[in-house]
Design a protein around this motif. Structure first.
Motif, PDB file in Angstrom:
ATOM      1  N   GLN A   2       0.828  -1.192   0.000  1.00  0.00           N
ATOM      2  CA  GLN A   2       0.000   0.000   0.000  1.00  0.00           C
ATOM      3  C   GLN A   2       0.870   1.252   0.000  1.00  0.00           C
ATOM      4  OE1 GLN A   2      -2.398   0.466   3.492  1.00  0.00           O
ATOM      5  NE2 GLN A   2      -3.417   2.316   2.750  1.00  0.00           N
ATOM      6  N   THR A   3       0.497   2.227  -0.822  1.00  0.00           N
ATOM      7  CA  THR A   3       1.220   3.495  -0.845  1.00  0.00           C
ATOM      8  C   THR A   3       0.230   4.656  -0.814  1.00  0.00           C
ATOM      9  OG1 THR A   3       1.305   3.510  -3.273  1.00  0.00           O
ATOM     10  CG2 THR A   3       3.204   2.573  -2.100  1.00  0.00           C
ATOM     11  N   ASP A  40       8.256   4.990   4.315  1.00  0.00           N
ATOM     12  CA  ASP A  40       9.074   4.718   3.135  1.00  0.00           C
ATOM     13  C   ASP A  40       8.796   5.816   2.121  1.00  0.00           C
ATOM     14  OD1 ASP A  40       9.625   2.341   4.427  1.00  0.00           O
ATOM     15  OD2 ASP A  40       8.350   1.119   3.122  1.00  0.00           O
ATOM     16  N   VAL A  41       9.835   6.355   1.526  1.00  0.00           N
ATOM     17  CA  VAL A  41       9.684   7.350   0.465  1.00  0.00           C
ATOM     18  C   VAL A  41      10.217   6.744  -0.826  1.00  0.00           C
ATOM     19  CG1 VAL A  41      10.248   9.668  -0.328  1.00  0.00           C
ATOM     20  CG2 VAL A  41       9.923   9.238   2.122  1.00  0.00           C
ATOM     21  N   ARG A  91       5.361   9.054  -3.844  1.00  0.00           N
ATOM     22  CA  ARG A  91       4.637   7.943  -3.230  1.00  0.00           C
ATOM     23  C   ARG A  91       5.347   7.586  -1.929  1.00  0.00           C
ATOM     24  NH1 ARG A  91       4.647   3.034  -5.363  1.00  0.00           N
ATOM     25  NH2 ARG A  91       6.390   3.495  -6.773  1.00  0.00           N
ATOM     26  N   ILE A  92       4.565   7.379  -0.882  1.00  0.00           N
ATOM     27  CA  ILE A  92       5.117   6.976   0.402  1.00  0.00           C
ATOM     28  C   ILE A  92       4.284   5.828   0.955  1.00  0.00           C
ATOM     29  CG2 ILE A  92       5.952   9.325   0.897  1.00  0.00           C
ATOM     30  CD1 ILE A  92       3.615   9.546   2.904  1.00  0.00           C
ATOM     31  N   SER A  93       4.826   5.160   1.949  1.00  0.00           N
ATOM     32  CA  SER A  93       4.061   4.131   2.653  1.00  0.00           C
ATOM     33  C   SER A  93       3.295   4.766   3.803  1.00  0.00           C
ATOM     34  CB  SER A  93       5.011   3.073   3.213  1.00  0.00           C
ATOM     35  OG  SER A  93       5.738   3.611   4.319  1.00  0.00           O
ATOM     36  N   PRO A  94       2.259   4.111   4.294  1.00  0.00           N
ATOM     37  CA  PRO A  94       1.670   4.555   5.557  1.00  0.00           C
ATOM     38  C   PRO A  94       2.733   4.439   6.658  1.00  0.00           C
ATOM     39  CG  PRO A  94       0.233   2.997   4.425  1.00  0.00           C
ATOM     40  CD  PRO A  94       1.543   2.959   3.717  1.00  0.00           C
TER      41      PRO A  94
END
Length: 328
Positions: A2-3, A40-41, A91-94
């Motif tokens: 998921q992003t 996460d980036v 886009r990043i992660s939760p």
């Protein structure tokens, strides 16, 4: 995996070599986070890096990260400093959190350099709840102190001590006063470069603090020997030998050679796994272990979690038994 889609809302100078990046959601709201969390980036097709959130968890509309440029690093900080501008979509992660605040009567926060980022979020959270804590930040100089101005004007400025090595004030000249004698119901949090953290943990342990009182987060794996362990032993070689991972859902086993990771082997055979840092420092690839004994080589699990042997970081850890049965 998921992003979330975010936009770089603002960029500011945090020190001579560090920048702060304010991220806001492109659409909708950002998920809440707890102090100590990281994201996460995604900076390129195969360039994913982890950065701690350094703003107050009470701020629901933005994420704030601070990144020190490391020209000799793995490329993430260079890309952020060189290529990322205001208005850029990322886009990043939760948020994920393997470095949370624990329940304690007192808290001692000890940061080295850019390691201030998760501890700053912790200080914000502790101050908001009226908790008892102190924050020590060790840096090389005033110019190289990330987020120094923010510390100086914070609600907890009087509980913060900034140490500069160019003024002869380093962690190696002595531990902070609060760490010289172990205190009951006190939690210690340490984040920073590997050598800094290793020294602080060794000195606090020697002073009598219990391992369960000391909480750490690393931005890179510990230095290891050629055999793969922090400390070489006579039995190290067998721990790096080939073993088999078996997938519970299919019953299929896959040999893992000494020169490949579990994640490498599984992805090469079409088994879908979640990966991010691939260094054992983020927790994205933690996978249930149903049988067998892992050889843990990550930096995120606590001693109790490692002793349970019920999950493994498949990006770096191996096996102490001929076979591991994974809950996949």
């Amino acid at each position: 995996m998921q992003t979330l889609d975010v936009i770089v809302h603002a960029i500011s100078l945090a020190s001579a070599t560090s920048r702060s990046y304010e991220l806001r959601a492109v659409d909708g709201a950002l998920p809440p986070f707890d102090a100590g969390a990281h994201i996460d980036v995604h900076l390129g097709p195969s360039l994913v890096r982890q950065y701690s959130l350094c703003n107050s968890p009470r701020e629901s509309g933005r994420y704030l990260i601070c990144v020190r440029r490391e020209d000799a690093g793995r490329g993430g900080s260079r890309t952020l400093h060189r290529d990322i501008t205001v208005g850029r979509r990322l886009r990043i992660s939760p948020p994920r959190n393997h470095f949370p605040l624990v329940t304690a009567q007192q808290h001692v926060l000890v940061a080295g350099g850019i390691g201030i980022t998760p501890l700053l979020s912790m200080a914000e959270a502790l101050a908001a709840r009226g908790a008892t804590f102190v924050l020590h930040h060790y840096t090389s100089s005033t110019e190289e102190s990330p987020l120094l101005e923010r510390l100086q004007v914070s609600a907890f400025a009087e509980r913060t001590t900034v140490h500069h090595s160019d003024q002869g004030d380093t962690i190696r000249t002595g531990l902070p006063t609060e760490l010289l004698t172990p205190a009951p119901d006190t939690a210690v949090y340490v984040c920073g470069p590997d050598g800094f953290m290793t020294h602080v943990v060794a000195e606090t342990t020697a002073a009598g603090w219990q391992p369960g009182q000391i909480h750490t987060e690393r931005f890179a794996p510990k230095a290891r020997t050629a055999a793969g362990d922090e400390i070489a032993t006579e039995s190290t070689a067998e721990f790096s030998a080939e073993f088999t991972v078996r997938i519970a859902s299919t019953g299929i086993g896959y040999p893992v050679p000494a020169d490949r990771t579990i994640a490498d082997v599984l992805t090469a055979n079409g088994v879908e796994v979640e990966l991010s840092c691939e260094q054992g420092i983020c927790g994205a690839c933690l996978t249930p272990v149903l049988a067998g004994e892992p050889d843990h080589r990550d930096e995120i699990q606590t001693p109790d979690e490692r002793a349970a042997d019920n999950q493994i970081t498949i990006c770096c850890s191996r096996a102490r038994t001929p076979e591991l049965l994974l809950g996949l």
